[in-house]
Design a protein around this motif. Sequence first.
Motif, PDB file in Angstrom:
ATOM      1  N   GLY A 181       0.784  -1.206  -0.054  1.00  0.00           N
ATOM      2  CA  GLY A 181       0.202   0.076   0.095  1.00  0.00           C
ATOM      3  C   GLY A 181       0.826   1.162  -0.086  1.00  0.00           C
ATOM      4  O   GLY A 181       2.244   1.192  -0.136  1.00  0.00           O
ATOM      5  N   SER A 182       0.091   2.333   0.017  1.00  0.00           N
ATOM      6  CA  SER A 182       0.844   3.790   0.214  1.00  0.00           C
ATOM      7  C   SER A 182       0.205   4.532   1.188  1.00  0.00           C
ATOM      8  O   SER A 182      -0.749   4.664   1.603  1.00  0.00           O
ATOM      9  N   LEU A 183       1.218   5.493   1.778  1.00  0.00           N
ATOM     10  CA  LEU A 183       1.053   6.544   2.439  1.00  0.00           C
ATOM     11  C   LEU A 183       1.641   7.794   1.985  1.00  0.00           C
ATOM     12  O   LEU A 183       2.709   7.589   1.406  1.00  0.00           O
ATOM     13  N   ARG A 184       1.105   9.151   2.331  1.00  0.00           N
ATOM     14  CA  ARG A 184       1.809  10.267   2.006  1.00  0.00           C
ATOM     15  C   ARG A 184       1.964  10.926   3.396  1.00  0.00           C
ATOM     16  O   ARG A 184       0.907  11.518   4.243  1.00  0.00           O
ATOM     17  N   LEU A 185       3.154  11.285   3.851  1.00  0.00           N
ATOM     18  CA  LEU A 185       3.483  11.794   5.224  1.00  0.00           C
ATOM     19  C   LEU A 185       3.509  13.284   4.768  1.00  0.00           C
ATOM     20  O   LEU A 185       4.008  13.777   3.681  1.00  0.00           O
ATOM     21  N   SER A 186       3.115  14.363   5.680  1.00  0.00           N
ATOM     22  CA  SER A 186       3.047  15.594   5.593  1.00  0.00           C
ATOM     23  C   SER A 186       3.818  16.151   6.844  1.00  0.00           C
ATOM     24  O   SER A 186       3.763  15.728   8.062  1.00  0.00           O
ATOM     25  N   CYS A 187       4.661  17.156   6.526  1.00  0.00           N
ATOM     26  CA  CYS A 187       5.455  17.807   7.661  1.00  0.00           C
ATOM     27  C   CYS A 187       5.090  19.391   7.562  1.00  0.00           C
ATOM     28  O   CYS A 187       5.660  19.959   6.439  1.00  0.00           O
ATOM     29  N   ALA A 188       4.192  20.033   8.181  1.00  0.00           N
ATOM     30  CA  ALA A 188       3.894  21.309   8.017  1.00  0.00           C
ATOM     31  C   ALA A 188       4.945  22.100   9.283  1.00  0.00           C
ATOM     32  O   ALA A 188       5.087  21.769  10.374  1.00  0.00           O
ATOM     33  N   ALA A 189       5.373  23.295   8.441  1.00  0.00           N
ATOM     34  CA  ALA A 189       6.488  24.026   9.202  1.00  0.00           C
ATOM     35  C   ALA A 189       5.814  25.360   9.660  1.00  0.00           C
ATOM     36  O   ALA A 189       5.080  25.919   8.818  1.00  0.00           O
ATOM     37  N   SER A 190       6.106  25.971  10.902  1.00  0.00           N
ATOM     38  CA  SER A 190       5.724  27.383  11.291  1.00  0.00           C
ATOM     39  C   SER A 190       6.749  27.950  11.798  1.00  0.00           C
ATOM     40  O   SER A 190       8.041  27.066  12.382  1.00  0.00           O
ATOM     41  N   GLY A 191       6.893  29.335  11.810  1.00  0.00           N
ATOM     42  CA  GLY A 191       7.784  30.112  12.431  1.00  0.00           C
ATOM     43  C   GLY A 191       8.607  30.760  11.266  1.00  0.00           C
ATOM     44  O   GLY A 191       7.913  31.493  10.681  1.00  0.00           O
ATOM     45  N   ARG A 192       9.925  30.732  11.202  1.00  0.00           N
ATOM     46  CA  ARG A 192      10.656  31.227  10.211  1.00  0.00           C
ATOM     47  C   ARG A 192      10.574  30.829   9.004  1.00  0.00           C
ATOM     48  O   ARG A 192       9.709  30.090   8.621  1.00  0.00           O
ATOM     49  N   THR A 193      11.039  31.489   7.930  1.00  0.00           N
ATOM     50  CA  THR A 193      10.820  31.381   6.505  1.00  0.00           C
ATOM     51  C   THR A 193      11.209  29.934   6.136  1.00  0.00           C
ATOM     52  O   THR A 193      12.492  29.509   6.183  1.00  0.00           O
ATOM     53  N   PHE A 194      10.388  29.155   5.669  1.00  0.00           N
ATOM     54  CA  PHE A 194      10.213  27.768   5.409  1.00  0.00           C
ATOM     55  C   PHE A 194      11.540  27.789   4.162  1.00  0.00           C
ATOM     56  O   PHE A 194      12.372  26.562   4.286  1.00  0.00           O
ATOM     57  N   SER A 195      11.521  28.533   3.289  1.00  0.00           N
ATOM     58  CA  SER A 195      12.320  28.206   2.146  1.00  0.00           C
ATOM     59  C   SER A 195      13.786  28.469   2.571  1.00  0.00           C
ATOM     60  O   SER A 195      14.692  28.164   1.676  1.00  0.00           O
ATOM     61  N   ARG A 196      14.116  28.819   3.780  1.00  0.00           N
ATOM     62  CA  ARG A 196      15.502  28.867   4.143  1.00  0.00           C
ATOM     63  C   ARG A 196      15.995  27.481   4.685  1.00  0.00           C
ATOM     64  O   ARG A 196      17.140  27.348   5.009  1.00  0.00           O
ATOM     65  N   TYR A 197      15.362  26.552   4.782  1.00  0.00           N
ATOM     66  CA  TYR A 197      15.572  25.399   5.534  1.00  0.00           C
ATOM     67  C   TYR A 197      15.826  24.167   4.439  1.00  0.00           C
ATOM     68  O   TYR A 197      14.993  23.822   3.639  1.00  0.00           O
ATOM     69  N   ALA A 198      16.554  23.273   4.504  1.00  0.00           N
ATOM     70  CA  ALA A 198      16.906  22.163   3.612  1.00  0.00           C
ATOM     71  C   ALA A 198      16.054  21.217   5.126  1.00  0.00           C
ATOM     72  O   ALA A 198      16.108  21.265   6.059  1.00  0.00           O
TER      73      ALA A 198
END
Length: 129
Positions: free
Chosen positions: A16-33
Amino acid sequence: QVQLVESGGGLVQAGGSLRLSCAASGRTFSRYAMGWFRQAPGKEREFVSAISRSGFNTYSTDSVKGRFTISRDNAKNTVYLQMNSLKPEDTAVYYCAATEVGYYSASSLYTRSYDYDYWGQGTQVTVSS
């Protein structure tokens, strides 16, 4: 600082399949690997997949290549792990992690847990045979 919250785990049959999500809050997400790790009972935490700050580069450990895909949507401050053809050995708690990187490291990937500064609390994935 950034806060990470994983979701999407659950119980699924092998194949089967699953899709995990990870939601980020706080500082600018695009700055993070970003990265995904997992920890099975009685085992050490292991690297699964990573995506660069730019989103252009990804890398996955050999055991999940061809089955798992990491991606990110900077507009939604979210990183995903699409998991297909799941196997019982994929059973683990899955964690997302973040590390802030500079502009000139926008394409860099990080595969070691100590490269990451921020962690979510994890989401359980159980694959039945």
